[in-house]
Design a protein around this motif. Structure first.
Motif, mmCIF file in Angstrom:
data_model
loop_
_atom_site.group_PDB
_atom_site.id
_atom_site.type_symbol
_atom_site.label_atom_id
_atom_site.label_comp_id
_atom_site.label_asym_id
_atom_site.label_seq_id
_atom_site.Cartn_x
_atom_site.Cartn_y
_atom_site.Cartn_z
ATOM 1 N N ASN A 72 0.811 -1.212 0.000
ATOM 2 C CA ASN A 72 0.000 0.000 0.000
ATOM 3 C C ASN A 72 0.848 1.267 0.000
ATOM 4 O OD1 ASN A 72 -2.966 1.010 0.525
ATOM 5 N ND2 ASN A 72 -1.616 2.228 1.817
ATOM 6 N N ASP A 73 1.876 1.296 0.838
ATOM 7 C CA ASP A 73 2.689 2.516 0.947
ATOM 8 C C ASP A 73 3.822 2.561 -0.068
ATOM 9 O OD1 ASP A 73 0.985 2.934 2.995
ATOM 10 O OD2 ASP A 73 2.458 2.738 4.601
ATOM 11 N N GLN A 74 4.008 1.513 -0.797
ATOM 12 C CA GLN A 74 4.967 1.419 -1.910
ATOM 13 C C GLN A 74 6.438 1.463 -1.536
ATOM 14 O OE1 GLN A 74 3.847 3.453 -5.544
ATOM 15 N NE2 GLN A 74 1.801 3.834 -4.794
ATOM 16 N N ASN A 93 3.183 -4.142 12.939
ATOM 17 C CA ASN A 93 2.357 -4.746 13.980
ATOM 18 C C ASN A 93 2.173 -6.244 13.773
ATOM 19 O OD1 ASN A 93 1.841 -2.522 15.650
ATOM 20 N ND2 ASN A 93 0.397 -1.708 14.154
ATOM 21 N N LEU A 113 -8.841 -1.089 -1.381
ATOM 22 C CA LEU A 113 -7.983 0.090 -1.548
ATOM 23 C C LEU A 113 -6.632 -0.265 -2.168
ATOM 24 C CD1 LEU A 113 -8.705 2.094 1.714
ATOM 25 C CD2 LEU A 113 -9.312 2.712 -0.616
ATOM 26 N N GLY A 114 -6.297 -1.561 -2.179
ATOM 27 C CA GLY A 114 -5.002 -1.952 -2.725
ATOM 28 C C GLY A 114 -5.088 -2.501 -4.136
ATOM 29 N N ARG A 115 -6.297 -2.606 -4.696
ATOM 30 C CA ARG A 115 -6.450 -3.162 -6.047
ATOM 31 C C ARG A 115 -6.691 -2.038 -7.044
ATOM 32 N NH1 ARG A 115 -8.487 -8.627 -5.453
ATOM 33 N NH2 ARG A 115 -6.819 -9.612 -4.254
ATOM 34 N N PRO A 128 -9.111 -6.653 -0.756
ATOM 35 C CA PRO A 128 -8.433 -5.453 -0.246
ATOM 36 C C PRO A 128 -8.655 -4.302 -1.230
ATOM 37 C CG PRO A 128 -6.845 -6.988 -1.136
ATOM 38 C CD PRO A 128 -8.156 -7.670 -1.229
ATOM 39 N N LEU A 133 1.728 9.393 -3.716
ATOM 40 C CA LEU A 133 1.959 8.619 -4.947
ATOM 41 C C LEU A 133 0.661 8.009 -5.473
ATOM 42 C CD1 LEU A 133 5.341 6.716 -4.766
ATOM 43 C CD2 LEU A 133 4.726 8.657 -6.148
ATOM 44 N N PRO A 137 -7.719 -5.316 5.463
ATOM 45 C CA PRO A 137 -7.879 -6.773 5.441
ATOM 46 C C PRO A 137 -7.359 -7.413 6.723
ATOM 47 C CG PRO A 137 -6.095 -6.085 3.997
ATOM 48 C CD PRO A 137 -6.754 -4.826 4.482
ATOM 49 N N ILE A 138 -6.556 -6.682 7.514
ATOM 50 C CA ILE A 138 -5.943 -7.283 8.698
ATOM 51 C C ILE A 138 -6.741 -6.980 9.959
ATOM 52 C CG2 ILE A 138 -3.852 -7.420 10.071
ATOM 53 C CD1 ILE A 138 -2.499 -6.300 7.408
ATOM 54 N N TRP A 139 -7.012 -5.695 10.207
ATOM 55 C CA TRP A 139 -7.691 -5.327 11.441
ATOM 56 C C TRP A 139 -9.131 -4.881 11.197
ATOM 57 C CZ3 TRP A 139 -3.239 -6.562 13.647
ATOM 58 C CH2 TRP A 139 -2.042 -6.105 13.077
ATOM 59 N N LYS A 172 -9.920 3.537 6.025
ATOM 60 C CA LYS A 172 -8.787 2.649 5.785
ATOM 61 C C LYS A 172 -8.789 1.520 6.809
ATOM 62 C CE LYS A 172 -4.220 3.535 4.563
ATOM 63 N NZ LYS A 172 -3.067 4.407 4.355
ATOM 64 N N GLN A 230 -4.205 7.286 0.442
ATOM 65 C CA GLN A 230 -3.246 6.572 -0.415
ATOM 66 C C GLN A 230 -1.876 7.222 -0.471
ATOM 67 O OE1 GLN A 230 -5.120 4.018 -0.486
ATOM 68 N NE2 GLN A 230 -5.298 3.534 -2.634
ATOM 69 N N GLU A 281 -2.130 -6.126 -0.570
ATOM 70 C CA GLU A 281 -2.196 -4.957 -1.447
ATOM 71 C C GLU A 281 -2.630 -3.713 -0.690
ATOM 72 O OE1 GLU A 281 -3.765 -7.856 -2.106
ATOM 73 O OE2 GLU A 281 -3.820 -8.279 -4.259
ATOM 74 N N ALA A 282 -3.437 -3.909 0.370
ATOM 75 C CA ALA A 282 -3.909 -2.761 1.142
ATOM 76 C C ALA A 282 -3.219 -2.669 2.495
ATOM 77 C CB ALA A 282 -5.420 -2.839 1.325
ATOM 78 N N GLN A 283 -2.156 -3.475 2.674
ATOM 79 C CA GLN A 283 -1.460 -3.481 3.965
ATOM 80 C C GLN A 283 -0.451 -2.334 4.019
ATOM 81 O OE1 GLN A 283 -0.064 -7.450 4.921
ATOM 82 N NE2 GLN A 283 1.663 -6.645 6.065
ATOM 83 N N THR A 284 -0.494 -1.548 5.095
ATOM 84 C CA THR A 284 0.392 -0.395 5.204
ATOM 85 C C THR A 284 1.643 -0.762 5.996
ATOM 86 O OG1 THR A 284 -0.598 0.355 7.258
ATOM 87 C CG2 THR A 284 -1.582 1.177 5.224
ATOM 88 N N ASP A 320 0.929 -1.546 9.569
ATOM 89 C CA ASP A 320 0.281 -2.869 9.607
ATOM 90 C C ASP A 320 1.340 -3.968 9.640
ATOM 91 O OD1 ASP A 320 -2.236 -1.802 9.440
ATOM 92 O OD2 ASP A 320 -2.487 -2.168 7.293
#
Lengths: 423, 303
Positions: A189-191, A256, B152-154, B150, B241, B130-132, B125, B238, A247-250, A253
């Motif tokens: 997510n954060d690239q 943790n 926001l990540g696709r 997920p 970027l 997907p985790i919490w 967010k 996001q 893909e959405a993991q920051t 995240d």
């Protein structure tokens, strides 16, 4: 408007001068050096440990550490330097930000400092002119990349610390099969993690560290050459071992997930050490990026991050040079590295560190060759910016949205569009 | 009459004109001016339209620009197709005389509008994490876990997801405006319609909707301007970027990266101003089309 502000600053400078004169009157020989820095997290370390040690050894010189907020540092420093109110000692960002200050005559040339002999060429590269002829900051610390792992998880699953790429993926397969742990904690997510803890972490083993990095700058290698594409192929395999919805993991995240013990391996930078020590309740170990074949020479990203230079307009240049010589000494290296585990001294003198994880990281310097992140020197001066493009490409490759070859070709085309040696 | 002094007009206008000029008009024109310069080796020089030639002529710049504009357009389309019809529907329901707790619903739906973008971006967010996040759990509880992704990540969902979050946040605004417009429709007209046999849904479509069309027009143009100026939500959720792979990059984030720089990329105020100027032109064109082509043709009814 401008005139008014300048006068006000002149008045302020005058006031400070008066104060300085009075101070001189009180203690005839005391010189006070002021340090500009963005490391406000380190204020107590400087005040309680580093400065007292220096002052005890150098009577007559007082030092003040006056940090500003990291995000504002560059702007604040530039305006202070322009107005002539900046401190005597300037904490240096790596590469272009400091180079611009040196080119603008704001930082003094420190090539002649005796302590410079204590640093390797790689250590100095972040604070040198492009030809390496002039060094303008004394290197303080670097951060090392590698992998931190959950020792308990490895013991539980009977996994040995991997040394080669095959062992690395075998370990990941085993963790995945078992299912108790997420094999690797990283998200796209954060690239930036994909580029910094991914590409620039494992890459040096393929492009042979400094050799490849310099060849890229000279233009004798291209990003589409095998050593630069292969790390992307490796990254492409990582996707299968990351957690659900990576893909959405920051970035937080991922931190943790690992410190909560839900993931077994964390692609890391050594700056994580203090935070992880405080958070994780299991024992942690670290291993360097795996090599292709057992016994291959290994290379690590030992990225130069922080240094300290001399304000060219400082009235206390002699005292400041004394301080800088001390910063280049083994004594400072040991103080600093122990106060901030994970920020490793760049000094060639070996430093004893108490933290076992930090010890593990720094031990790689003995068996592997050090290099810095490939995109930081010179190559990110233009548009498109190679570092930012590498973030995007690395994240794309891990997500499977772009093939390694396409990503490399795109980066090469972007670099060649503005960087003459790559045209 | 003509000889009477009009000085008081100028005096009363002066504060507003001065403040507006200082904080809006002058910066606006200065930005437009800045886009005509380039800086090389610390020296700023006039370059005419060179920045625009780069922005639209250089394949890399123009690709980024059209990508951002296309995303922005989709962002706007989602608002027009989802936010405004839902806003109208909610207003129609709320204005129903026999609805209980109308004030409560009205406040509940309007409250997200006053939240900060940062809070909205961060909260969503977390909800969608997907985790919490609670989204996977809720879907699991109703047996639809397979639908979770997920988002926001696709690349294919991220922008639409963000647009829907923005819709959630701002649906209160069209609702309130339409609600006010509906309340201002005189009872006599509706009663006259009833006598002619027009009641219920048909009263809404044939009497109320034509009467609130001017309000819908205003809402559309507000949505347009707001969406093409959007930046905060994307940045909060996001980052600059606008990942994944620039799929959520809109003109605002593109401008921000260019103007202020990002990570190792140094800022370029001149290229940034060129993008700002292009944004200004797009919004101006949109507003002009509305004002001259649509609003002048809209029929107004006097009660």
């Amino acid at each position: 408007m401008r005139q008014g502000r300048l006068t006000a600053q002149g008045g302020l400078a005058g006031l400070m001068l008066t104060t300085a004169l009075i101070a001189t009157g009180v203690a005839a020989q005391d010189v006070t050096l002021t340090i500009e820095s963005w490391r406000n997290d380190d204020l107590s370390i400087w005040q309680d440990q580093i400065i007292p040690a220096f002052e005890a050894a150098n009577p007559g010189i007082k030092v003040e550490f006056t940090p500003s907020a990291p995000a504002e540092y560059n702007a604040v420093l530039n305006s202070k330097l322009d107005a002539g109110t900046a401190g005597d000692l300037i904490t240096c960002r790596p590469f272009d930000a400091s180079l611009a200050l040196y080119d603008g005559g704001k930082l003094a040339d420190l090539s002649g400092l005796a302590a410079m002999a204590n640093f390797s060429d790689v250590a100095k590269s972040a604070w040198q002119t492009d030809d390496g002829a002039h060094t303008f900051c004394v290197p303080m610390a670097s951060v090392i990349h590698g992998f931190i792992y959950n020792k308990d998880a490895f013991a539980e699953l009977g996994i040995e610390v991997p040394a080669t790429v095959d062992e690395f993926f075998a370990a990941l397969d085993k963790i995945k099969e078992d299912g108790t742990y997420i094999p690797m904690a990283m998200g796209t997510n954060d690239q930036w993690e994909a580029a910094t803890m991914g590409y620039n972490n494992i890459g040096p083993n393929y492009w042979k560290g400094e050799e490849g990095r310099r060849a890229l700058i000279e233009g004798s290698q291209k990003l589409t050459d095998e050593p630069w594409v292969e790390p992307y192929r490796q990254l492409a395999r990582w996707g299968a071992y990351l957690g659900d919805g990576f893909e959405a993991q920051t970035y937080p995240d991922s931190q943790n997930l690992f410190t909560l013990g839900r993931a077994a391996i964390y692609p890391a930078g050594s700056w994580e050490i203090s935070g992880f020590n405080a958070q994780a309740e299991f024992e942690m170990g670290a291993f360097p990026p795996p090599v292709v074949n057992a016994g291959d020479n290994c290379y690590i990203s030992d990225h130069t991050d922080i240094a300290i230079g001399l304000n060219a307009a400082s009235p206390n240049a002699a005292a400041a040079r004394t301080f800088l010589e001390w910063v280049g000494s083994a004594e400072f290296a040991s103080l600093y590295a122990n106060a901030l585990p994970g920020f490793f001294s760049l000094n060639s003198a070996p430093v004893e560190m108490a933290d076992p994880l930090a010890q593990e990281f720094v031990s790689w310097r003995g068996k592997c060759a050090s290099t810095i992140r490939s995109t930081y020197q010179i190559l990110s001066r233009g548009t498109p910016n190679l570092e930012n493009e590498t973030w995007n490409a690395s994240a794309n490759v891990i997500r499977g949205a772009e093939t390694p070859e396409d990503a490399a070709a795109r980066l090469q085309a972007g670099l060649a569009s503005w960087y003459a040696p790559q045209k | 009459m003509a000889s009477r002094s009009r000085l008081h007009v100028a005096v009363f206008l002066a504060p507003a004109v001065l403040v507006y000029t200082a904080v809006m008009i002058w910066p606006l024109f200065n930005t437009l001016r800045l886009s005509l310069y380039v800086e090389a080796d610390g020296v700023r020089s006039f370059a005419g339209l060179a920045n625009f030639a780069t922005l639209f002529g250089d394949p890399r710049w123009s690709e980024a620009f059209w990508n951002a504009l296309g995303n922005n357009f989709w962002f706007f389309v989602v608002h027009m197709l989802v936010q405004n019809p839902i806003g109208v529907a909610l207003a129609a329901i709320l204005s129903h005389p026999r609805l209980r707790f109308a004030a409560l619903y009205r406040s509940a739906i309007f409250i997200p509008t006053i939240l900060s973008f940062v809070i909205v971006g961060f909260a969503w967010k977390l909800i969608l994490s997907p985790i919490w996040g609670i989204a996977p759990g809720i879907l699991d509880a109703v047996g639809l876990k397979a639908l979770f992704a997920p988002w926001l990540g696709r690349e294919e969902y991220a922008l639409t997801t963000l647009a829907l979050i923005s819709v959630w946040q701002f649906v209160g605004i069209p609702m309130m405006l339409i609600y006010a417009a509906l309340l201002s429709i005189p009872e006599e007209i509706l009663e006259a319609g009833e006598i002619d046999g027009i009641t219920g849904w048909s009263a809404f479509w044939r009497i109320k909707l034509p009467l609130i069309l001017p309000s819908i027009g205003i809402i559309s143009i507000l949505t347009f301007v707001g969406n093409f100026n959007a930046f905060d939500l994307i940045y909060a959720a996001q980052g600059a970027l606008a990942g994944p792979d620039f799929s959520t990059d809109i003109l605002g984030t593109f401008l921000y990266r260019t103007f202020f720089g990002f990570q190792l990329q140094l800022g370029d105020p001149h290229m940034g101003s060129a993008i700002a100027t292009a944004m200004f032109a797009i919004i101006l064109a949109g507003v002009c089309i509305y004002l001259f082509a649509i609003q002048t043709r809209m029929r107004r009814y006097q009660f």
